[in-house]
Design a protein around this motif. Structure first.
Motif: not given
Length: 334
Positions: A216-231
């Motif tokens: 449902p989500l592309n790789t770049l979106t997920l990597h950026i969102a992950l970084y935000m929620f892991e920081h």
């Protein structure tokens, strides 16, 4: 032209260096199975819920469309006015949609909503809270009364919480017929990456997942969102800055023009104004380089809405508003 008409974030949450590193390390030659599961866990941890209570999509727009498709047969019910995409997606999938009309002050009486639920017997009732376009946040008692009524008729209650990060946080009791919808387009500042979230009971989320895309989500979106929620500290600081911008915007309008036009109290990242003076101010602001939101709908044609801008841009906007006000006062006294 500085765009303040779409309730977007004027800021990006990550630096160019952070973005560059994330893009270089994103394995976009592979499907993002693991990244999606990691995101759901990180998002759930941020809000103290479970990962199996979360489903994400290509913006809340896609999730609205999915809900229009998967909800049981019957009409949708919403507020008038509210987010226009509810109506657009209902029409797109040929689902009947009915409305609860606003009071003259753009509020909605609870008893009128309950009455309309009885009249329409909707499959689901969807509303934004805080409300778009008024900015008003409705209370837990108000929401619980609607949830109880929808449970009584066997329907769903969908609360669109796109602006909740600017309002007062609340904990809604998870029930199988209640769905909370959120977005990372507003306080999180990634509108262009298109990431929306639904929160519900595990049972309800599994039901919606029956029409979920494989990825449902592309790789770049997920990597950026992950970084935000892991920081978390970094992201919370960013949200705090967004809230400060929203408070500054409200203060400017309350201090400078609330005595000559209606300025609606707001729990969002925008301010709504109404009246002849509001129309005049909106035109003046547009002539001076800022693009506010005006409405084509006849019932909304004397309203003008303004989204947040950067600190520097808000300084400029305040100067423009003061200039308009001085001219307005002179014209009223001649």
């Amino acid at each position: 032209m500085i765009r303040i008409n779409k309730n977007e974030s004027p800021l990006r949450p990550l630096s160019e260096t952070q973005l560059s590193s994330l893009i270089q390390n994103a394995a976009f030659n592979f499907y993002p199975d693991d990244e999606y599961e990691r995101f759901k866990h990180a998002y759930a941890h941020f809000y103290n819920i479970e990962a199996d209570q979360v489903i994400a999509g290509n913006g809340s727009d896609e999730l609205i469309q999915k809900l229009m498709l998967i909800m049981p047969d019957g009409p949708a019910l919403t507020l008038n006015p509210d987010f226009f995409m509810y109506q657009a997606y209902a029409q797109q999938v040929h689902r009947p949609i009915e409305f609860v009309d606003a009071e003259p002050d753009l509020t909605f009486k609870l008893e009128r909503i309950i009455q309309r639920i009885d009249e329409v017997q909707p499959s689901f009732f969807i509303m934004s809270n805080p409300h778009n376009p008024s900015g008003k946040q409705y209370s837990m008692d108000y929401l619980n009364a609607i949830a109880d009524k929808m449970a009584e008729i066997g329907g769903y209650f969908i609360i669109d919480e796109a602006y909740l990060d600017f309002g007062e946080a609340y904990t809604f009791k998870m029930q199988s017929h209640v769905i909370q919808m959120r977005t990372l387009s507003k306080a999180f500042g990634i509108a262009g990456l298109r990431l929306g979230v639904l929160i519900g009971t595990t049972e309800t989320i599994q039901y919606i997942q029956s029409i979920e895309h494989p990825y449902p989500l592309n790789t770049l979106t997920l990597h950026i969102a992950l970084y935000m929620f892991e920081h978390v500290s970094m992201t919370q600081d960013f949200i705090d800055h967004q809230r400060a911008l929203a408070n500054r915007l409200k203060q400017i309008f309350n201090d400078q023009v609330s005595d000559v036009m209606t300025v609606f109290p707001s729990s969002t990242n925008f301010v709504l104004t109404k009246g002849k003076a509001a129309q005049s101010l909106g035109a003046y602001i547009k002539d001076n380089g800022f693009l506010p939101r005006v409405y084509d709908e006849p019932e909304m044609n004397d309203y003008v809405r303004y989204s947040i801008a950067t600190d520097v841009q808000l300084d400029q906007l305040e100067t423009i508003i003061k200039s308009w006000r001085s001219q307005y006062d002179v014209s009223k006294n001649t």
